[in-house]
Design an enzyme around this catalytic site. Structure first.
Site, PDB file in Angstrom:
ATOM      1  N   ARG A   1     -28.068  -8.034  -2.811  1.00  0.00           N
ATOM      2  CA  ARG A   1     -28.426  -9.386  -2.344  1.00  0.00           C
ATOM      3  C   ARG A   1     -29.866  -9.739  -2.718  1.00  0.00           C
ATOM      4  O   ARG A   1     -30.174 -10.886  -3.052  1.00  0.00           O
ATOM      5  CB  ARG A   1     -28.241  -9.453  -0.828  1.00  0.00           C
ATOM      6  CG  ARG A   1     -28.496 -10.830  -0.257  1.00  0.00           C
ATOM      7  CD  ARG A   1     -28.016 -10.897   1.177  1.00  0.00           C
ATOM      8  NE  ARG A   1     -28.182 -12.217   1.746  1.00  0.00           N
ATOM      9  CZ  ARG A   1     -28.915 -12.469   2.829  1.00  0.00           C
ATOM     10  NH1 ARG A   1     -29.554 -11.477   3.451  1.00  0.00           N
ATOM     11  NH2 ARG A   1     -29.020 -13.694   3.294  1.00  0.00           N
TER      12      ARG A   1
ATOM     13  N   HIS B   1     -31.127 -13.203  -4.472  1.00  0.00           N
ATOM     14  CA  HIS B   1     -32.138 -14.099  -3.887  1.00  0.00           C
ATOM     15  C   HIS B   1     -33.395 -14.170  -4.740  1.00  0.00           C
ATOM     16  O   HIS B   1     -34.152 -15.136  -4.649  1.00  0.00           O
ATOM     17  CB  HIS B   1     -32.462 -13.667  -2.448  1.00  0.00           C
ATOM     18  CG  HIS B   1     -31.401 -14.053  -1.467  1.00  0.00           C
ATOM     19  ND1 HIS B   1     -31.664 -14.350  -0.149  1.00  0.00           N
ATOM     20  CD2 HIS B   1     -30.057 -14.222  -1.617  1.00  0.00           C
ATOM     21  CE1 HIS B   1     -30.528 -14.670   0.473  1.00  0.00           C
ATOM     22  NE2 HIS B   1     -29.547 -14.583  -0.400  1.00  0.00           N
TER      23      HIS B   1
ATOM     24  N   ASN C   1     -34.204 -15.795   3.775  1.00  0.00           N
ATOM     25  CA  ASN C   1     -34.664 -14.405   3.603  1.00  0.00           C
ATOM     26  C   ASN C   1     -35.216 -13.765   4.871  1.00  0.00           C
ATOM     27  O   ASN C   1     -35.087 -12.562   5.079  1.00  0.00           O
ATOM     28  CB  ASN C   1     -35.759 -14.347   2.524  1.00  0.00           C
ATOM     29  CG  ASN C   1     -35.247 -14.774   1.157  1.00  0.00           C
ATOM     30  OD1 ASN C   1     -34.048 -14.636   0.880  1.00  0.00           O
ATOM     31  ND2 ASN C   1     -36.138 -15.280   0.311  1.00  0.00           N
TER      32      ASN C   1
ATOM     33  N   HIS D   1     -19.594  -9.839  -1.302  1.00  0.00           N
ATOM     34  CA  HIS D   1     -19.389  -9.743   0.150  1.00  0.00           C
ATOM     35  C   HIS D   1     -18.284  -8.749   0.506  1.00  0.00           C
ATOM     36  O   HIS D   1     -17.805  -8.738   1.632  1.00  0.00           O
ATOM     37  CB  HIS D   1     -19.117 -11.131   0.752  1.00  0.00           C
ATOM     38  CG  HIS D   1     -20.323 -12.028   0.721  1.00  0.00           C
ATOM     39  ND1 HIS D   1     -20.306 -13.332   1.123  1.00  0.00           N
ATOM     40  CD2 HIS D   1     -21.607 -11.783   0.330  1.00  0.00           C
ATOM     41  CE1 HIS D   1     -21.517 -13.866   0.981  1.00  0.00           C
ATOM     42  NE2 HIS D   1     -22.328 -12.941   0.484  1.00  0.00           N
TER      43      HIS D   1
HETATM   44  C1  HEM Z   1     -21.802 -17.995  -2.697  1.00  0.00           C
HETATM   45  C2  HEM Z   1     -22.847 -18.237  -1.944  1.00  0.00           C
HETATM   46  C3  HEM Z   1     -23.385 -17.228  -0.980  1.00  0.00           C
HETATM   47  C4  HEM Z   1     -23.695 -17.454   0.327  1.00  0.00           C
HETATM   48  C5  HEM Z   1     -23.568 -18.760   1.059  1.00  0.00           C
HETATM   49  C6  HEM Z   1     -24.150 -16.195   0.872  1.00  0.00           C
HETATM   50  C7  HEM Z   1     -24.580 -16.026   2.165  1.00  0.00           C
HETATM   51  C8  HEM Z   1     -24.835 -14.798   2.755  1.00  0.00           C
HETATM   52  C9  HEM Z   1     -25.199 -14.603   4.119  1.00  0.00           C
HETATM   53  C10 HEM Z   1     -25.409 -15.708   5.130  1.00  0.00           C
HETATM   54  C11 HEM Z   1     -25.295 -13.283   4.336  1.00  0.00           C
HETATM   55  C12 HEM Z   1     -25.628 -12.600   5.667  1.00  0.00           C
HETATM   56  C13 HEM Z   1     -27.136 -12.647   5.880  1.00  0.00           C
HETATM   57  C14 HEM Z   1     -27.528 -12.323   7.305  1.00  0.00           C
HETATM   58  O1  HEM Z   1     -26.814 -12.683   8.226  1.00  0.00           O
HETATM   59  O2  HEM Z   1     -28.594 -11.691   7.486  1.00  0.00           O
HETATM   60  C15 HEM Z   1     -25.012 -12.623   3.104  1.00  0.00           C
HETATM   61  C16 HEM Z   1     -25.020 -11.271   2.920  1.00  0.00           C
HETATM   62  C17 HEM Z   1     -24.839 -10.672   1.688  1.00  0.00           C
HETATM   63  N1  HEM Z   1     -24.734 -11.316   0.474  1.00  0.00           N
HETATM   64 FE1  HEM Z   1     -24.360 -13.244   0.196  1.00  0.00          FE
HETATM   65  N2  HEM Z   1     -24.105 -15.247  -0.095  1.00  0.00           N
HETATM   66  C18 HEM Z   1     -23.659 -15.825  -1.256  1.00  0.00           C
HETATM   67  C19 HEM Z   1     -23.557 -15.227  -2.486  1.00  0.00           C
HETATM   68  C20 HEM Z   1     -23.921 -13.932  -2.735  1.00  0.00           C
HETATM   69  C21 HEM Z   1     -24.100 -13.363  -4.034  1.00  0.00           C
HETATM   70  C22 HEM Z   1     -23.988 -14.141  -5.339  1.00  0.00           C
HETATM   71  C23 HEM Z   1     -24.418 -12.058  -3.862  1.00  0.00           C
HETATM   72  C24 HEM Z   1     -24.761 -11.018  -4.889  1.00  0.00           C
HETATM   73  C25 HEM Z   1     -24.645 -11.160  -6.183  1.00  0.00           C
HETATM   74  C26 HEM Z   1     -24.412 -11.809  -2.446  1.00  0.00           C
HETATM   75  C27 HEM Z   1     -24.603 -10.591  -1.841  1.00  0.00           C
HETATM   76  C28 HEM Z   1     -24.632 -10.373  -0.486  1.00  0.00           C
HETATM   77  C29 HEM Z   1     -24.604  -9.054   0.117  1.00  0.00           C
HETATM   78  C30 HEM Z   1     -24.405  -7.748  -0.623  1.00  0.00           C
HETATM   79  C31 HEM Z   1     -24.770  -9.238   1.483  1.00  0.00           C
HETATM   80  C32 HEM Z   1     -24.909  -8.146   2.570  1.00  0.00           C
HETATM   81  C33 HEM Z   1     -26.372  -7.735   2.626  1.00  0.00           C
HETATM   82  C34 HEM Z   1     -26.724  -6.671   3.636  1.00  0.00           C
HETATM   83  O3  HEM Z   1     -25.859  -6.083   4.277  1.00  0.00           O
HETATM   84  O4  HEM Z   1     -27.948  -6.431   3.781  1.00  0.00           O
HETATM   85  N3  HEM Z   1     -24.153 -12.976  -1.791  1.00  0.00           N
HETATM   86  N4  HEM Z   1     -24.755 -13.580   2.143  1.00  0.00           N
END
Ligand code: HEM
Length: 355
Positions: free
Chosen positions: A99, A103, A131, A230
């Protein structure tokens, strides 16, 4: 991208081989996609498809997967080892590093701007809304950078470390691999306001997601494949509260279980798996969950909600190889957004601050 289909005799074939080796030595991205040889009355009939295009960045400079081969041969093994140790120590951090790269790249390109700490005179991206108290993995990058600075001082950029860390994390957790072209340089600036507007929020609908990715040069297919990230990691209650109380396209018992842990107010930081089934394996269960209306984020379920992208979700849910293939391609594309190369930017000594 030039494509040559040519008939060659043995001497010419050898010449092509030498040419490929030469181009590789020069750091060009050469791949012989297909070499087919059949014998017929006239001798060998060889079809060679030769791609000899350097990876062009938006700044027009070259990147190469072999960029550190002579400059710092230990670079890639040090990153890989650092990632393996970090994930052994805490499985989730692999997801966090993936992630982090996303970002970074969505805000003025993949230039490690997200790693810069705020100071009394400088406001960076770490504290931007998407972030703050959410993006993680900074210490892992610091640790790897410190080892690299010992091995080859001033050579390996923080932006390249972040790109490699994302790839190595996915591989460690069972996902696909891809070649990371290297040679990114680090920014001397960051933008909190752009971070606030460029990274899509979890409340986004499908058209907002498409627009946000298109603004970075990424297609709908890229967006759907990248969302498969995800399949690993966790999200805070505050990120999915709206979905579990307001959405109708959600499995009732799934919503009920989540409501037990994430009340209408409070417990904002309570964590839930983005993939309820296998949150520490990089697989295609994210898409399988969507088919059952068990996407955790509102934005996740938007990908399977009666639109034309439903078919892609179904495809990835039923075909891991197709998902892995498209995911790797999309990661390469994302990791090459708007890079600093050549004499632009710098190689930071400490990823948290400018030199
Ligand atoms: C399509 C639009 C996307 C949205 C709206 C989105 C939104 C989010 C949100 C809200 C979270 C949880 C953050 C939290 O509650 O602290 C999350 C976690 C995550 N996102 Fe996305 N995301 C998107 C696309 C992506 C992309 C493109 C990637 C990587 C290439 C990605 C990788 C991740 C990962 C791996 C997590 C878990 C992180 C952790 O456990 O620390 N996301 N995302």
């Amino acid at each position: 991208m030039p494509r040559f289909d040519v008939k060659l005799n043995i001497g010419q074939r050898n010449f092509v081989r030498v040419l490929c080796v030469l181009l590789l030595v020069l750091g060009k991205n050469v791949s012989i996609i297909h070499v087919m040889a059949t014998r017929n009355a006239l001798g060998f009939f060889v079809v060679v498809v030769l791609l000899a295009t350097p990876v062009i960045t938006t700044t027009g400079r070259d990147l190469s997967p072999t960029y550190y081969h002579s400059k710092c041969p230990e670079a890639l093994p040090i990153v890989r080892d650092g990632i393996a140790k970090a994930i052994k120590n805490e499985t989730r951090v692999g997801a966090s590093l993936l992630r982090l790269h996303f970002h970074d790249c969505f805000v003025n390109g993949c230039d490690a701007s997200i790693l810069l700490d705020d100071t009394p005179n400088f406001v960076g991206e770490k504290t931007a809304a998407p972030n703050n108290n959410s993006v993680r993995g900074f210490e892992v990058i610091d640790h790897i950078k410190a080892r690299l600075e010992k091995a080859c001082p001033g050579v390996v950029s923080c932006a390249d470390i972040v790109a490699l860390a994302a790839r190595d994390s996915v591989v460690y957790l069972g996902g696909p691999s891809w070649k990371v072209s290297l040679g990114r340089r680090d920014s001397t600036t960051a933008s909190r306001s752009l971070a606030n507007t460029s990274i899509p929020p979890p409340t986004s609908n499908l058209s907002a997601l498409i627009t946000s990715f298109a603004a970075q040069g990424l297609s709908v297919r890229n967006m759907v494949a990248l969302s498969g990230s995800h399949t690993i990691g966790l999200a805070r209650c505050t990120s999915f509260r709206g979905r579990i109380y307001n959405d109708s396209n959600i499995d009732a018992s799934f919503a009920h279980k989540l409501q037990m842990k994430c009340p209408k107010s409070g417990n904002d930081s309570v964590l839930q798996r983005l993939d309820i089934q296998t949150p520490t394996f990089f697989d295609n269960f994210y898409y399988k969950n969507l088919l059952q209306k068990k996407g955790l984020l509102h934005s996740d379920q938007e990908l399977f909600n009666g639109s034309s992208v439903d078919s892609l979700v179904k495809k990835y849910a039923g075909d891991t190889a197709a998902f892995f293939h498209d995911f790797a391609r999309a990661m390469i594309k994302m990791s090459e957004i708007k890079l600093l190369t050549g004499s632009n930017g710098q190689i930071r000594k400490n990823c948290r601050k400018m030199n």
